[in-house]
Design a protein around this motif. Structure first.
Motif: not given
Length: 235
Positions: A150-153, A179-182
């Motif tokens: 999620a931090e990468l997003v 990750a995308g949703l977060a």
């Protein structure tokens, strides 16, 4: 709002190295730790530092970031040295090149990678199958930069200067979906990896497609959320 940024996972979303990527990981692991790799964790959705740490743990080793920082350049060098063999043994997944090329012709749309791979190996993998020509790899987010996808997003959005509302993440694991949703971006899940459709839906994916082969439909889905025949195929 219109899509301006597409974040692509790499392994089992765009490419399949048919086990050769893991063979290179095993060789790097052996070189750095002195221990032959005999076991592997369930790696779907993990970033490279987590995979390294969990693999070491399975072999009775306790590691720190220092050991990973020694491992990463060895892994990168092996990918560079064996890039031709990587190309011969693996392949781009059906529809991947067509979808990337079609999106690349849409004015205002940028494409990059969001991957658990370290930067160097990610670049080798997409270049091996001719996919790098469609990707702005400079704004991507890579496994060594955070253990939390999620931090990468957030990192990729910041680099691209794009709000989450105008971005789409495409990936094949529950980790990609979460990750995308977060990160507040729309998610298209592709059931081309080890995770089935129901597992991806359970992670929160509203749309799951079987693969990228229906490339015109996939492009429409990524651009504006219209699923059409793709949604019918995903049920």
């Amino acid at each position: 709002m219109a899509t301006r940024l597409v974040l692509w996972d790499i392994d089992h979303t765009l490419v399949d190295t048919r086990g050769f990527g893991w063979a290179l990981f095993a060789e790097a692991f052996h070189q750095v730790t002195g221990v032959p790799l005999e076991r592997q964790p369930r790696i779907s959705g993990m970033t490279e530092p987590v995979i390294f740490r969990e693999t070491a743990r399975l072999h009775g080793l306790s590691t720190t970031r220092e050991e990973f920082d020694a491992f990463a350049p060895v892994l990168a060098e092996l990918h560079l040295r064996h890039s031709a063999e990587l190309r011969e043994r693996g392949h781009a997944l059906p529809g991947a090149a067509s979808v990337l090329a079609a999106l690349g012709r849409v004015p205002g749309v940028r494409q990059t990678v969001l991957t658990g791979n370290i930067r160097a190996t990610a670049h080798v993998k997409v270049a091996a199958y001719g996919l790098d020509r469609h990707l702005d790899l400079g704004i991507g987010a890579y496994g060594e930069e955070s253990e939390d996808r999620a931090e990468l997003v957030t990192l990729a959005l910041d680099r691209a200067g794009c709000p989450a509302s105008e971005a789409v993440l495409v990936g094949d694991t529950p980790g990609d979906v979460r990750a995308g949703l977060a990160g507040g971006v729309r998610v298209v899940a592709v059931a081309t990896g080890r995770c089935g459709r129901e597992e991806l839906r359970s992670a929160g994916a509203e749309v799951v497609v079987p693969d990228l082969s229906a490339h015109d439909d996939i492009v429409r889905l990524i651009m504006n959320g219209q699923t059409g025949a793709v949604r019918q195929r995903s049920r």
